[in-house]
Each structure stands twice: as structure tokens, then as C-alpha cells.
Design an enzyme around this catalytic site. Structure first.
Site, short mmCIF file in Angstrom:
data_model
loop_
_atom_site.label_atom_id
_atom_site.label_comp_id
_atom_site.label_asym_id
_atom_site.label_seq_id
_atom_site.Cartn_x
_atom_site.Cartn_y
_atom_site.Cartn_z
N GLN A 1 0.85 -1.20 0.00
CA GLN A 1 0.00 0.00 0.00
C GLN A 1 0.87 1.24 0.00
O GLN A 1 1.81 1.33 0.80
CB GLN A 1 -0.85 0.05 1.27
N SER B 1 4.53 -1.23 3.82
CA SER B 1 4.83 -2.57 4.33
C SER B 1 5.00 -3.54 3.16
O SER B 1 4.18 -3.53 2.24
CB SER B 1 3.70 -3.07 5.24
N GLU C 1 -8.00 -3.27 7.01
CA GLU C 1 -6.71 -3.18 7.71
C GLU C 1 -6.92 -3.13 9.22
O GLU C 1 -6.14 -3.68 9.98
CB GLU C 1 -5.94 -1.94 7.24
N GLU D 1 -3.55 7.58 18.78
CA GLU D 1 -4.11 8.86 19.26
C GLU D 1 -5.25 9.32 18.35
O GLU D 1 -6.27 9.83 18.81
CB GLU D 1 -3.01 9.94 19.28
C1 LIG Z 1 5.63 -0.46 10.54
C2 LIG Z 1 4.76 0.48 9.79
C3 LIG Z 1 4.12 0.03 8.66
C4 LIG Z 1 3.36 0.91 7.89
N1 LIG Z 1 2.80 0.46 6.72
C5 LIG Z 1 2.22 1.35 5.89
C6 LIG Z 1 1.80 0.95 4.60
O1 LIG Z 1 1.92 -0.22 4.21
N2 LIG Z 1 1.28 1.88 3.77
C7 LIG Z 1 1.13 3.19 4.16
O2 LIG Z 1 0.65 3.99 3.38
N3 LIG Z 1 1.51 3.60 5.41
C8 LIG Z 1 2.06 2.72 6.26
N4 LIG Z 1 2.49 3.12 7.51
C9 LIG Z 1 2.35 4.52 7.88
C10 LIG Z 1 1.33 4.76 8.97
O3 LIG Z 1 0.02 4.62 8.46
C11 LIG Z 1 1.60 6.18 9.52
O4 LIG Z 1 2.88 6.16 10.13
C12 LIG Z 1 0.55 6.60 10.50
O5 LIG Z 1 -0.70 6.77 9.88
C13 LIG Z 1 0.95 7.92 11.22
O6 LIG Z 1 1.30 8.88 10.27
P1 LIG Z 1 2.69 9.66 10.39
O7 LIG Z 1 3.80 8.67 10.55
O8 LIG Z 1 2.77 10.62 9.26
O9 LIG Z 1 2.63 10.46 11.76
P2 LIG Z 1 1.85 11.83 11.99
O10 LIG Z 1 0.53 11.80 11.31
O11 LIG Z 1 2.78 12.95 11.70
O12 LIG Z 1 1.62 11.73 13.54
C14 LIG Z 1 2.68 11.95 14.48
C15 LIG Z 1 2.09 11.92 15.86
O13 LIG Z 1 1.08 12.93 15.98
C16 LIG Z 1 -0.16 12.35 16.39
N5 LIG Z 1 -1.29 12.96 15.69
C17 LIG Z 1 -1.34 13.30 14.38
N6 LIG Z 1 -2.57 13.79 14.07
C18 LIG Z 1 -3.29 13.75 15.21
C19 LIG Z 1 -4.62 14.08 15.53
N7 LIG Z 1 -5.48 14.56 14.61
N8 LIG Z 1 -5.03 13.90 16.82
C20 LIG Z 1 -4.19 13.41 17.75
N9 LIG Z 1 -2.90 13.06 17.50
C21 LIG Z 1 -2.47 13.22 16.25
C22 LIG Z 1 -0.06 10.88 15.99
O14 LIG Z 1 -0.83 10.06 16.77
C23 LIG Z 1 1.41 10.59 16.18
O15 LIG Z 1 1.69 10.24 17.52
C24 LIG Z 1 3.22 2.25 8.31
C25 LIG Z 1 3.83 2.70 9.49
C26 LIG Z 1 4.61 1.83 10.22
C27 LIG Z 1 5.29 2.33 11.46
#
Ligand SMILES: Cc1cc2nc3c(=O)[nH]c(=O)nc-3n(C[C@H](O)[C@H](O)[C@H](O)COP(=O)(O)OP(=O)(O)OC[C@H]3O[C@@H](n4cnc5c(N)ncnc54)[C@H](O)[C@@H]3O)c2cc1C
Length: 389
Positions: free
Chosen positions: A131, A170, A251, A372
Site C-alpha cells: 500500500q 509494508s 486493515e 491517538e
Molecule cells: C511499521 C509500519 C508500517 C506501515 N505500513 C504502511 C503501509 O503499508 N502503507 C502506508 O501507506 N503507510 C504505512 N504506515 C504509515 C502509517 O500509516 C503512519 O505512520 C501513521 O498513519 C501515522 O502517520 P505519520 O507517521 O505521518 O505520523 P503523523 O501523522 O505525523 O503523527 C505523528 C504523531 O502525531 C499524532 N497525531 C497526528 N494527528 C493527530 C490528531 N489529529 N489527533 C491526535 N494526535 C495526532 C499521531 O498520533 C502521532 O503520535 C506504516 C507505518 C509503520 C510504522
């Protein structure tokens, strides 16, 4: 292809009898699939593909997929039961089946022509998918993503030219295909479309990311003016938000069912491997992990059945995701306590396996939607509490 022995017309008790007999009859050949592979992603794929193929040939993993998509028909709940039986008998459910449970239903609903081409190969273990939604500055807020797909009708025909970056994909280092959420129109949620992209073509660079658990679990994907034919649209142009929300239900829900089956096996492993005195000394902690697992199972079973019935689960699916993350961490934290200090210090395969499980559990509150954000959804959209910010 051998004749499947799995019967799509079976009820659940009959299915259980049949798969237990198959597992018994094939116990010697299946022995290598009792534990996770500790090597690289590639090692995992080579190893689990053999098991995945055996399950496919016998029809177990084809249950619940319609015949036109490579299955043998029947209800997907039968397939959920197969996962449960495999885990209960101490086998590792082939890891790459999870991606099919998540992406396959989206293809069937929004792009049946792609589903007919790709689901049969994926179930058989001949194709891997990933994805591509998250970007460096768009994870929780996918509405802000910038990877663009510009409509074109050039020398290659009608389609889109994709350019931009995805990250955290992933299985990106193993995959041949990725579903890319890209911007085809206006800013925000309405200007997004889902595309099915062949990763093995010029203009795409895949950069695996080594994770704390010692595997290249995820990858960054770079798209440099990649042409994608128009028939690779998953759903209508501009409907990407609806499509990705549909996928995320699987998912957060179907995947949780698979994991609860595996976590039950891990709890059994723990009780088997632990010094009984240490386990008894931490009985309360073990009990809490069991209760977390019980709550997850109670939620994820009905969710799987509702997804199968086509119900739109809405924000309620965040409950499954939250219970999954909490259970993964509760169980592996319990293992760390009960097996102390072996989990940290021992050189055995068992200790290495528990270390990997513990590390993996840390990310379960991030992928598929950060905990969160899921809590906010539950508070605001299920409980009707006022917005926090
Ligand atoms: C091992 C792993 C596998 C993954 N696999 C995939 C995949 O296959 N495909 C894909 O597309 N993505 C994948 N992801 C990405 C994953 O979906 C994102 O990391 C996740 O959605 C968080 O987005 P971000 O990393 O940009 O963090 P951010 O969105 O920047 O968030 C950072 C922090 O701020 C907090 N935060 C952000 N917005 C809010 C809000 N509105 N309210 C409260 N708190 C908030 C979050 O909880 C987090 O603690 C994967 C991530 C990991 C770690």
C-alpha cells in the site's frame, strides 16, 4: 493444480473437522511452519511461500473468494476459521496472506477486472502487493498528500503520469504491485484517486527501510513520471478517499482477526516456555494479557462477519484497531516480564523470536492509523464528545 479438498459448502464444525484431519495427515511436511522465520524479509517470503502454496492447493485459503477471483466460493468466515485453526494447531499463518485480506476486498469492490487478474496469483503466493498511502508529510492526514497523478492521453494511451514519494510501505521491498493514493484533482480529500501500479517498471525506485526488529519491514517508493494506464484506476477518478476508507476497514478489522489468532498461539508459547514459578509470580499480568486478548477476539470476530456481509463499519472500526495495539503490547510486555532477563539477554531462537515480537508490537499503535487519532475518532464520532482542538 491439485483438486482442493476444502469444501465451501461446509458449516464451521465440519470445516474444523476437515482442516484438523488435513493438518494431522500432513504433520511431517508442515513441521517447518511452526515458528516465524527469524531472517530477512526475503527469507520469510521464500519460507512461507511453500506453506502458502500448500494451503492454496488444498483450497483452505481459497475459501470465501469467489471463483472468478481464484477462490472456491463460500463465506469468507470459513477462511477466518482456517486462520484460527492453523494458529490453534501451532502453525504460523503465512504472513503475506494479511495483505490480501486487506487489499483484495477493495479490488473486488472497486476494480473487479484487476481482482480477477491479481487475486489468484497473490493467494497462490506468486505475487506480493503493498500500500502506498503515507508520505513524509501526510500520514494521519492523508488529505494533505502530494504525490500527484496527472491525467494524460499521450503516446502510451489514456492514463496518468505519477510523480512523488510514498513511505512506510509494508512489504514494499518484496512487492510487484502497489495501490497508490494520489492527487488527481483539487486540494484536500476530494481530489484523490486510487491507482494500481506495477512496481517493476522504469521511473520507480524502491528503498527498503531497516526497522528495529531487524527486518526491512517497510520501504520508501519514489515515482518519477511513471505512466499508469487508465484501466488501473481502482474506483472512479476522484473517489480515492472513499476507496481508501473502505480498505482501512479491512486493515483495522480483518487483520485484527488474523493477529488475535496468532497472539493466542504466542500466549500458549509463553506459558509453555516460561518457568512455572515466574509465570505464577506474574499471574495478574498474564491474566491481564489474556483478558486483552479475549476483548480483541470478542470484537474482531463479529467485525470479520460484518465486513463479509458488506456492512459499512464507520468509526466503530477504530475500536478494533485500538484493541489490537493494546493487546499486542500487553502480551509482549507480559512476555518481557515473565521471561526476564532471557528475553533481553539470551542467544536462543526463542529469545530472538520474543525480542522481535516485542519490537513489532511497538509499531502496532502506529500503522493503519495512529492510536491517538483512533481515540479521537472514538471520542468524537462514536461517543459524540466535543472536538478537543
Ligand atoms: C511499521 C509500519 C508500517 C506501515 N505500513 C504502511 C503501509 O503499508 N502503507 C502506508 O501507506 N503507510 C504505512 N504506515 C504509515 C502509517 O500509516 C503512519 O505512520 C501513521 O498513519 C501515522 O502517520 P505519520 O507517521 O505521518 O505520523 P503523523 O501523522 O505525523 O503523527 C505523528 C504523531 O502525531 C499524532 N497525531 C497526528 N494527528 C493527530 C490528531 N489529529 N489527533 C491526535 N494526535 C495526532 C499521531 O498520533 C502521532 O503520535 C506504516 C507505518 C509503520 C510504522
Amino acid at each position: 493444480m491439485t483438486t482442493p479438498i476444502a469444501d465451501p459448502a461446509a458449516d464451521l464444525p465440519a470445516l474444523r473437522v476437515a482442516i484438523r484431519a488435513w493438518l494431522r495427515d500432513n504433520a511431517t511436511a508442515l513441521q517447518p511452519f511452526r515458528h516465524e522465520v527469524l531472517g530477512s524479509m526475503h527469507d520469510m517470503q521464500v519460507h512461507t511461500r511453500v506453506f502458502q502454496r500448500m494451503l492454496f492447493d488444498a483450497g483452505w485459503t481459497r475459501l470465501g473468494w469467489p471463483a472468478e477471483f481464484g477462490g472456491v466460493g463460500g463465506s469468507a468466515v470459513l477462511r477466518a476459521e482456517v486462520m484460527e485453526e492453523l494458529a490453534a494447531a501451532g502453525y504460523c499463518i503465512p504472513e503475506l496472506l494479511a495483505t490480501i485480506e486487506i487489499i483484495g476486498p477493495m479490488l473486488i469492490k472497486y476494480a473487479p477486472h484487476l481482482a480477477a487478474r491479481h487475486i489468484p496469483a497473490a493467494i497462490a503466493g506468486d505475487e506480493v502487493w503493498c500500500q502506498g498511502f503515507s508520505e513524509p508529510e501526510a500520514g494521519s492526514d492523508l488529505g494533505g498528500l502530494r504525490c500527484k497523478a496527472v491525467p494524460t492521453d499521450g503516446p502510451h494511451g489514456a492514463g496518468f503520469v505519477v510523480s512523488g514519494q510514498k513511505m512506510w510501505s509494508s512489504y514494499g521491498s518484496l512487492a510487484q504491485h502497489v495501490c497508490v493514493l494520489a492527487r488527481t484533482g483539487e486540494a484536500g480529500y476530494r481530489g484523490l484517486s486510487m491507482l494500481w501500479v506495477d512496481l517493476e517498471q522504469p521511473g520507480i525506485t524502491v528503498v527498503p527501510t531497516m526497522c528495529e526488529n531487524g527486518r526491512e519491514e517497510v520501504a520508501e517508493l519514489f515515482f518519477d513520471d511513471v505512466f499508469v494506464p487508465r484501466d488501473r484506476l481502482v474506483g472512479p477518478e476522484g473517489a480515492g478517499w472513499e476507496v481508501v476508507m473502505y480498505l482501512l476497514q479491512f486493515e483495522r478489522g480483518a487483520f485484527a482477526w488474523k493477529r488475535q489468532a496468532e497472539l493466542h498461539t504466542q500466549l500458549q508459547d509463553l506459558l509453555h516456555e516460561a518457568d512455572p514459578v515466574a509465570a505464577a509470580a506474574h499471574a495478574t499480568t498474564v491474566g491481564e494479557a489474556y483478558l486483552a486478548l479475549f476483548a480483541l477476539r470478542s470484537q474482531a470476530g463479529p467485525t470479520f462477519a460484518m465486513l463479509e456481509s458488506g456492512a459499512a463499519l464507520g468509526p466503530g472500526i477504530s475500536v478494533d484497531k485500538l484493541l489490537l495495539g493494546a493487546t499486542e503490547q500487553s502480551l509482549t510486555d507480559t512476555a518481557r516480564t515473565v521471561l526476564w532477563p532471557a528475553l533481553e539477554l539470551d542467544d536462543t531462537d526463542s529469545a530472538a523470536r520474543w525480542r522481535r515480537r516485542w519490537s513489532y508490537a511497538r509499531i502496532t499503535t502506529i500503522y493503519g492509523g495512529a492510536a491517538e487519532v483512533q481515540r479521537d475518532l472514538v471520542a468524537e464520532r462514536l461517543l459524540g464528545l466535543p472536538r478537543g482542538r
